[in-house]
Each structure stands twice: as C-alpha cells, then as structure tokens.
Design an enzyme around this catalytic site. Structure first.
Site, PDB file in Angstrom:
ATOM      1  N   SER A  49       0.826  -1.209   0.000  1.00 61.13           N
ATOM      2  CA  SER A  49       0.000   0.000   0.000  1.00 61.13           C
ATOM      3  C   SER A  49       0.862   1.261   0.000  1.00 61.13           C
ATOM      4  O   SER A  49       0.377   2.346  -0.311  1.00 61.13           O
ATOM      5  CB  SER A  49      -0.936   0.017   1.215  1.00 61.13           C
ATOM      6  OG  SER A  49      -1.909  -1.002   1.109  1.00 61.13           O
ATOM      7  N   CYS A 254      -9.614  -1.763   3.068  1.00 60.26           N
ATOM      8  CA  CYS A 254      -8.844  -0.579   2.681  1.00 60.26           C
ATOM      9  C   CYS A 254      -9.178  -0.142   1.258  1.00 60.26           C
ATOM     10  O   CYS A 254     -10.264   0.360   1.013  1.00 60.26           O
ATOM     11  CB  CYS A 254      -7.351  -0.829   2.894  1.00 60.26           C
ATOM     12  SG  CYS A 254      -6.403   0.702   3.115  1.00 60.26           S
ATOM     13  N   LEU A 255      -8.289  -0.331   0.295  1.00 59.97           N
ATOM     14  CA  LEU A 255      -8.612   0.039  -1.082  1.00 59.97           C
ATOM     15  C   LEU A 255      -9.844  -0.725  -1.561  1.00 59.97           C
ATOM     16  O   LEU A 255     -10.686  -0.177  -2.285  1.00 59.97           O
ATOM     17  CB  LEU A 255      -7.421  -0.246  -2.004  1.00 59.97           C
ATOM     18  CG  LEU A 255      -7.635   0.083  -3.488  1.00 59.97           C
ATOM     19  CD1 LEU A 255      -7.853   1.577  -3.701  1.00 59.97           C
ATOM     20  CD2 LEU A 255      -6.463  -0.412  -4.329  1.00 59.97           C
ATOM     21  N   ASN A 296      -3.554   2.477   7.087  1.00 64.47           N
ATOM     22  CA  ASN A 296      -2.592   2.980   6.111  1.00 64.47           C
ATOM     23  C   ASN A 296      -3.354   3.349   4.844  1.00 64.47           C
ATOM     24  O   ASN A 296      -3.516   2.535   3.947  1.00 64.47           O
ATOM     25  CB  ASN A 296      -1.526   1.929   5.803  1.00 64.47           C
ATOM     26  CG  ASN A 296      -0.619   2.360   4.663  1.00 64.47           C
ATOM     27  OD1 ASN A 296      -0.540   3.546   4.330  1.00 64.47           O
ATOM     28  ND2 ASN A 296       0.059   1.406   4.049  1.00 64.47           N
ATOM     29  N   GLY A 298      -4.652   6.987   2.256  1.00 64.48           N
ATOM     30  CA  GLY A 298      -4.677   8.426   2.009  1.00 64.48           C
ATOM     31  C   GLY A 298      -6.003   8.924   1.479  1.00 64.48           C
ATOM     32  O   GLY A 298      -6.175  10.130   1.291  1.00 64.48           O
ATOM     33  N   HIS A 339      -7.091  -2.013   8.746  1.00 66.13           N
ATOM     34  CA  HIS A 339      -6.519  -3.345   8.522  1.00 66.13           C
ATOM     35  C   HIS A 339      -6.842  -4.260   9.701  1.00 66.13           C
ATOM     36  O   HIS A 339      -6.183  -4.203  10.733  1.00 66.13           O
ATOM     37  CB  HIS A 339      -5.002  -3.246   8.342  1.00 66.13           C
ATOM     38  CG  HIS A 339      -4.608  -2.715   7.007  1.00 66.13           C
ATOM     39  ND1 HIS A 339      -4.330  -3.520   5.938  1.00 66.13           N
ATOM     40  CD2 HIS A 339      -4.483  -1.443   6.562  1.00 66.13           C
ATOM     41  CE1 HIS A 339      -4.033  -2.785   4.879  1.00 66.13           C
ATOM     42  NE2 HIS A 339      -4.125  -1.506   5.237  1.00 66.13           N
ATOM     43  N   GLU A 341      -6.234  -7.286  10.067  1.00 66.03           N
ATOM     44  CA  GLU A 341      -5.137  -8.216  10.331  1.00 66.03           C
ATOM     45  C   GLU A 341      -3.994  -7.541  11.062  1.00 66.03           C
ATOM     46  O   GLU A 341      -3.077  -8.207  11.538  1.00 66.03           O
ATOM     47  CB  GLU A 341      -4.644  -8.823   9.010  1.00 66.03           C
ATOM     48  CG  GLU A 341      -3.625  -8.000   8.248  1.00 66.03           C
ATOM     49  CD  GLU A 341      -4.174  -6.696   7.661  1.00 66.03           C
ATOM     50  OE1 GLU A 341      -3.382  -5.806   7.322  1.00 66.03           O
ATOM     51  OE2 GLU A 341      -5.414  -6.560   7.549  1.00 66.03           O
TER      52      GLU A 341
END
Length: 371
Positions: A49, A254-255, A296, A298, A339, A341
């Site tokens: 990432s 996330c993404l 993590n 943006g 995340h 995990e």
C-alpha cells in the site's frame, strides 16, 4: 549528506543509507507520508500500500530488532524512500537475519537517516502530504522542481501503482474449505494468513482479472484487498467489482472498501495527510464498541455520496468522523477502511474475518437449500 527537497524549497538534511542511484540525473518525485506506529517497520516497508511513496517514521529509533524475513508482508517492496531519525542495526536481535539497512540496500530502497522527523511530520501536517525528491545535493533537488512540468502523477507515468504491485498470474493456496477469490491490489500476507486460519482455500487473482476469469473458478466468496493509490484512477477495477458484488459474499479491506463504494455509485476523496499508524480509534455505530485499529490509507469514502447506494455506514473514525466500515442492506457485503489483520488491539478486529466466514457459510447453506 543527502536531502529531501519539496517544491517550495523546504529541505530536510540527513545521511544516505540503502540503495541510492548512481545516476544523479535520475530523480523522481514521490508522495511523502508519515506513520506514527511505535514498531512494525518491517511490515510497513513490505506493505505494498506504500507503493510509490516516501515513508517517514515518527518513532525516533528504527531498526532495533533487525530484519526477520518471515514477517514480510510481501516478497517485494515498492516503497520509494524511507526516512528515519536514528537507524539501528538491530544488534542483539534474537531472530534477526539481517538489518533494515541490509534490506533497503538489497531491494532498491533509498534511505535517509539523521533527519529531524518531528519537524518533517509537523511540516506534512501543516501542508498535507506533498511530493518530494530524495537527492544527494540540494541543488539537484531545486533544479528538478524548477524544471518540473508534469501535472497529476508526480512521476509522469500512466501505470497505476496497483499494477506494479499485484501478482502477474493467478495462483492457488491449498485448503480444505470453501474457495475464496482474493483480488490482489497489493494484498498483505497476514490477510491471507487470517483467511487460511479460518479454513478457506484461496485463489489469488491479479488486479486486472475480469469477472469471467474470477467466476470461472466458482468461488464461494470474494475478498478485495488493500493496495496503493487513488481508487478513482482504477475505473476498470471499479467495473469488475460492480459486476461481482451482487453475485457472492464480499469482504473489502482498505482500497477494496473504497472500490466497493465507487462501484455502488459513491465517491472518495483525498485526506489532508492520511491515516497511517496503529492507534486510530474506531467505533461501531450499532453496538457502541470502540477498538484501536491499524491504518494505512490516504483516501476515504465520502459518506454523503452513499445515499441511495444500498450501503449503510457501520463504523466511524473517532478522531475525524470518517467512514471506517460499511455493510450492504441487500447483498452479503461488508467492508472496512482499516486493517483488521494489523492487530494493534491485539486481536479484537480479527472478528471481521469471523463474520465474513459466517456470511460465506450462510450463503453456501442457502444455495444448498435452493438446489
């Protein structure tokens, strides 16, 4: 000496380590971001990432426990630079197989140590994440910015970092349970480990895979992984997700979470300086339970844009109110921005994988009854 130079001329001085280019004319600008975690430098350096970025670590001393290859989140790195205050060689590490500096040297990561990372972080918090260049003379950096002509991607390349991070070909990870299709936008190994621990058989697909290629393997569920960059620059991936999300249970991370929102007609936006660290508090809107999460990213999902999308916001960031989780009101889909995990709690967020397992099992049972 070596330097990090920003477009406005602001310069941070340090000492070079890792793999620096011998050709001083081969300079490229990359987005500079910071992570506030106290440990986990190895997982960060190998987290795809961070592809295309220069990473600043706010913890003053980095490298203390050396490098242990088993803890890598990927077999490669796409990190374009690493900036630290004090670099340790990890002397006395019980299981170290080398040092952070060794890894950077071997895998092409430019490093800068001895930097006032507190001042650098305050600069980024004031002005937001900005592109910077790592150079061995300040003059080269200033000359680069004086001649800089490219808008948009600071590197001037059309290839998204996702395609420089994903696997080249699909591959299977054996298991005895139902088959999951993991679309690899830059997937972390620990995500795959959590799925394996829950008995799944896993097929990992490249980011550019078509819905037909994925469905031809008859998976029982789909996982949309983490990955780098702006989700709105991946329209083909959004189209693939749109074709899949009403067919099978889906977990987005996330993404993957952002792509689900876009596929349903939502929007995303860039955060001023992102969320990167292991201490981001998130609250479950329905239960009132709060957990610490590892993050993590943006970009974030624009909550107002979800109206009429079928998605309901279930999790929210307690610092800035951003969307941290969604569930679909019709289809068996759940997603998280953080995340699960990453385990800073250490394991309280892993229940998301358990919930997804239950969702897949219910889907299989329901299809069995229909047959």
């Amino acid at each position: 000496m070596a330097y990090l130079v920003f477009k406005d001329g602001t310069t941070f001085e340090g000492e070079a380590f890792g793999a620096w280019l011998k050709d001083l004319t081969s300079v490229a600008a990359h987005e500079v971001v910071f992570n506030t975690s106290m440990s986990g430098y190895q997982e960060m350096v190998t987290d795809l990432s961070y592809a295309g970025q220069i990473l600043v670590l706010t913890q003053p001393q980095i490298g203390n426990y050396g490098w242990h290859h088993e803890e890598n989140e990927a077999d490669k790195t796409r990190l374009q630079g690493l900036i630290v205050r004090e670099l340790s060689q990890g002397e006395g590490s019980l299981h170290g197989e080398g040092s952070l500096e060794d890894y950077c040297q071997q895998h092409g990561v430019q490093g800068l140590k001895g930097v006032d990372t507190r001042a650098l972080t305050r600069y980024l918090r004031q002005f937001g994440t900005l592109p910077g260049v790592l150079v061995q003379t300040r003059e080269v950096g200033l000359e680069f910015w004086a001649n800089f002509q490219v808008d948009g991607d600071v590197e001037g390349t059309s290839e998204h970092w996702v395609y420089r991070s994903t696997v080249k070909e699909a591959y299977e990870i054996p298991g005895s349970g139902p088959l999951l299709a993991v679309i690899d936008f830059g997937v972390k190994r620990n995500i795959v480990r959590h799925l394996q621990q829950r008995g799944f058989r896993i097929m990992v697909f490249p980011a550019g895979s078509t819905p037909e290629e994925i469905l031809s393997h008859h998976p029982s569920g789909i996982v949309l992984s983490n990955g780098p960059g702006d989700p709105e620059e991946l329209p083909e991936c959004v189209a693939t997700v749109r074709s899949l999300y009403d067919k099978l249970p889906v977990l987005g991370i996330c993404l993957g979470h952002q792509l689900l929102a876009l596929a349903a007609g939502g929007e995303t936006y860039k955060l001023p300086f992102g969320h990167r660290g292991g201490n981001h508090p998130v609250i479950d809107i329905r239960s009132g339970k709060a957990t610490m999460t590892s993050q993590n990213h943006g970009y974030a999902v624009q909550e107002a844009s979800l109206k009429g999308s079928g998605f309901e916001v279930t999790l929210r960031n307690l610092n800035d109110g951003t969307v941290e989780g969604m569930e679909h009101m019709t289809y068996p889909i759940l997603s998280v921005q953080f995340h699960p995990e990453g385990a800073p709690g250490p394991e309280e967020n892993a229940e998301i994988f358990d919930r997804f397992k239950e969702t897949v099992e219910k889907s299989i049972s329901r299809k069995g009854r229909l047959l």
